[in-house]
Enzyme design. Structure first.
Site, mmCIF file in Angstrom:
data_model
loop_
_atom_site.group_PDB
_atom_site.id
_atom_site.type_symbol
_atom_site.label_atom_id
_atom_site.label_comp_id
_atom_site.label_asym_id
_atom_site.label_seq_id
_atom_site.Cartn_x
_atom_site.Cartn_y
_atom_site.Cartn_z
ATOM 1 N N ASP A 35 0.866 -1.184 0.000
ATOM 2 C CA ASP A 35 0.000 0.000 0.000
ATOM 3 C C ASP A 35 0.901 1.231 0.000
ATOM 4 O O ASP A 35 2.107 1.124 0.230
ATOM 5 C CB ASP A 35 -0.911 0.007 1.256
ATOM 6 N N ASN A 88 -5.484 -4.658 -6.489
ATOM 7 C CA ASN A 88 -6.694 -4.159 -5.830
ATOM 8 C C ASN A 88 -6.658 -2.657 -5.554
ATOM 9 O O ASN A 88 -7.709 -2.043 -5.407
ATOM 10 C CB ASN A 88 -6.878 -4.945 -4.521
ATOM 11 N N TYR A 154 -13.661 6.663 -13.360
ATOM 12 C CA TYR A 154 -13.706 5.375 -12.652
ATOM 13 C C TYR A 154 -14.341 4.309 -13.541
ATOM 14 O O TYR A 154 -13.821 3.184 -13.672
ATOM 15 C CB TYR A 154 -14.519 5.555 -11.355
ATOM 16 N N LYS A 158 -12.352 1.006 -14.951
ATOM 17 C CA LYS A 158 -12.773 -0.351 -14.584
ATOM 18 C C LYS A 158 -13.173 -1.162 -15.821
ATOM 19 O O LYS A 158 -12.917 -2.374 -15.878
ATOM 20 C CB LYS A 158 -13.901 -0.299 -13.560
ATOM 21 N N ILE A 187 -19.555 -1.886 -1.540
ATOM 22 C CA ILE A 187 -19.054 -2.624 -0.376
ATOM 23 C C ILE A 187 -18.739 -1.629 0.746
ATOM 24 O O ILE A 187 -18.149 -0.573 0.483
ATOM 25 C CB ILE A 187 -17.753 -3.392 -0.756
ATOM 26 N N THR A 189 -16.719 0.049 2.811
ATOM 27 C CA THR A 189 -15.298 0.352 3.053
ATOM 28 C C THR A 189 -15.171 1.870 3.130
ATOM 29 O O THR A 189 -16.103 2.597 2.750
ATOM 30 C CB THR A 189 -14.387 -0.148 1.896
HETATM 31 P P1 NAI Z 1 -10.364 1.571 0.406
HETATM 32 O O1 NAI Z 1 -10.296 3.041 0.185
HETATM 33 O O2 NAI Z 1 -10.894 1.034 1.681
HETATM 34 O O3 NAI Z 1 -8.946 0.902 0.151
HETATM 35 C C1 NAI Z 1 -8.162 1.254 -0.942
HETATM 36 C C2 NAI Z 1 -6.713 1.057 -0.551
HETATM 37 O O4 NAI Z 1 -5.917 1.356 -1.715
HETATM 38 C C3 NAI Z 1 -6.260 1.994 0.567
HETATM 39 O O5 NAI Z 1 -5.550 1.282 1.545
HETATM 40 C C4 NAI Z 1 -5.360 2.991 -0.157
HETATM 41 O O6 NAI Z 1 -4.309 3.493 0.657
HETATM 42 C C5 NAI Z 1 -4.818 2.146 -1.289
HETATM 43 N N1 NAI Z 1 -4.324 2.940 -2.391
HETATM 44 C C6 NAI Z 1 -4.900 4.012 -2.983
HETATM 45 N N2 NAI Z 1 -4.106 4.482 -3.947
HETATM 46 C C7 NAI Z 1 -3.011 3.693 -3.958
HETATM 47 C C8 NAI Z 1 -1.828 3.695 -4.740
HETATM 48 N N3 NAI Z 1 -1.605 4.610 -5.673
HETATM 49 N N4 NAI Z 1 -0.916 2.727 -4.489
HETATM 50 C C9 NAI Z 1 -1.117 1.805 -3.511
HETATM 51 N N5 NAI Z 1 -2.204 1.786 -2.753
HETATM 52 C C10 NAI Z 1 -3.133 2.714 -2.974
HETATM 53 O O7 NAI Z 1 -11.223 1.044 -0.839
HETATM 54 P P2 NAI Z 1 -11.863 -0.393 -1.164
HETATM 55 O O8 NAI Z 1 -13.304 -0.188 -1.232
HETATM 56 O O9 NAI Z 1 -11.291 -1.440 -0.313
HETATM 57 O O10 NAI Z 1 -11.355 -0.548 -2.685
HETATM 58 C C11 NAI Z 1 -10.470 -1.573 -3.096
HETATM 59 C C12 NAI Z 1 -10.698 -1.825 -4.574
HETATM 60 O O11 NAI Z 1 -12.030 -2.295 -4.763
HETATM 61 C C13 NAI Z 1 -10.545 -0.596 -5.465
HETATM 62 O O12 NAI Z 1 -9.911 -0.959 -6.677
HETATM 63 C C14 NAI Z 1 -11.983 -0.193 -5.721
HETATM 64 O O13 NAI Z 1 -12.113 0.521 -6.935
HETATM 65 C C15 NAI Z 1 -12.644 -1.551 -5.778
HETATM 66 N N6 NAI Z 1 -14.072 -1.504 -5.572
HETATM 67 C C16 NAI Z 1 -14.619 -1.020 -4.407
HETATM 68 C C17 NAI Z 1 -15.983 -0.967 -4.256
HETATM 69 C C18 NAI Z 1 -16.643 -0.447 -3.013
HETATM 70 O O14 NAI Z 1 -17.865 -0.234 -3.035
HETATM 71 N N7 NAI Z 1 -15.952 -0.241 -1.915
HETATM 72 C C19 NAI Z 1 -16.881 -1.402 -5.340
HETATM 73 C C20 NAI Z 1 -16.219 -1.924 -6.501
HETATM 74 C C21 NAI Z 1 -14.856 -1.969 -6.603
#
Ligand code: NAI
Length: 249
Positions: A35, A88, A154, A158, A187, A189
């Site tokens: 991360d 991710n 976004y 995707k 989700i 988060t």
């Molecule tokens: P989150 O915001 O809880 O976690 C995302 C993580 O990615 C964080 O720890 C952040 O520090 C890290 N991050 C951001 N930019 C970064 C970079 N440049 N390099 C390394 N790490 C980086 O978000 P969540 O919900 O867990 O999202 C995870 C994945 O799931 C993402 O790709 C998101 O687009 C996808 N997603 C999430 C949904 C939701 O409703 N939460 C729905 C569909 C997809």
């Protein structure tokens, strides 16, 4: 299910990425946690160790090619192989219609959410080929298969992840590297906490999921763990929504 496998997950300091790290650990994998946020990333690594698995935290910006290369190199130095990777890391970007979408916000979302997945695949595939193959899981979204107003960057990124996943699967499946994409619905988060705070938006989101609720990060991680495992040995080039029925409407 993942005993003795070495598995890497980006964006693992929070949300879905952390859940993937923990389910992988529960299934016996040695986990590389990556991360940009070191403190929370180290927390995830500590939680993995509490489950009895080995963990390594590596700070890397998923949107920087050299960081992805260094992350894979460090994985190989520590563990000697890479069996599974989940690309991710992602950001939501600003909310605005296409004609008003800021140019720098577009660049940021595409750099992290699409180029980042490409950089990950590029270096992960090369490493997996050295040891006979592996499994890559790219985190797309339901918005990889459907549009969403005020999220042009976004949604485009995707959709791009699905295309990249299919192309890489065609290239490498016969060489032992399976490549698949997962499409979460909304989700719980930190990424969507802003949306959930507005009662009207929250109600609209609930209504969009026929199951009647939003998802939990672990419900995505369960599929990611299965795709990473040899139980999914005939699964490649595919896109799996995990969305409480969102795309069935
Ligand atoms: P989150 O915001 O809880 O976690 C995302 C993580 O990615 C964080 O720890 C952040 O520090 C890290 N991050 C951001 N930019 C970064 C970079 N440049 N390099 C390394 N790490 C980086 O978000 P969540 O919900 O867990 O999202 C995870 C994945 O799931 C993402 O790709 C998101 O687009 C996808 N997603 C999430 C949904 C939701 O409703 N939460 C729905 C569909 C997809």
């Amino acid at each position: 299910m993942l005993k003795d496998k070495v598995a890497l997950v980006t964006g693992a300091a929070s949300g879905i990425g952390r859940a993937v790290a923990l389910v992988w650990a529960r299934e016996g994998a040695r986990v590389v946690v990556s991360d940009i946020h070191e403190e929370q990333g180290q927390e995830t690594a500590a939680l993995v160790r509490e489950l009895g698995s080995e963990a390594l935290f590596v700070r890397a910006d998923a949107g920087v090619a050299a960081d992805n290369e260094a992350l894979v190199a460090q994985t190989l130095r520590n563990f000697g192989r890479l069996d599974a990777a989940c690309n991710n890391a992602g950001i939501g970007g600003v909310s605005a219609p296409t004609a008003d979408y800021p140019l720098d916000a577009w660049d940021d979302v595409l750099r992290i959410n699409l180029s980042g997945v490409f950089y990950g695949c590029k270096y992960q595939i090369a490493a997996m080929l050295q040891t006979g193959g592996g499994s890559i899981i790219n985190m797309a979204s339901i918005l990889g298969a459907a549009g969403f107003a005020n999220a042009p960057a976004y949604t485009a990124a995707k959709h791009g992840v699905l295309g990249l996943t299919k192309a890489a699967a065609l290239e490498y499946s016969a060489k032992g590297v399976r490549v698949n994409a997962v499409g979460p619905g909304f989700i719980h988060t930190p990424m969507i906490s802003g949306l959930e705070q507005d009662p009207a938006t929250h109600a609209a989101l609930l209504a969009a999921h026929p199951i009647g609720r939003l998802g939990q990060p672990e419900e995505i991680a369960e599929l990611v763990a299965w795709l990473a495992s040899d139980r999914a040995s005939f699964v490649t080039g595919a896109y799996y929504p995990v969305d409480g029925g969102y795309l069935a409407r």
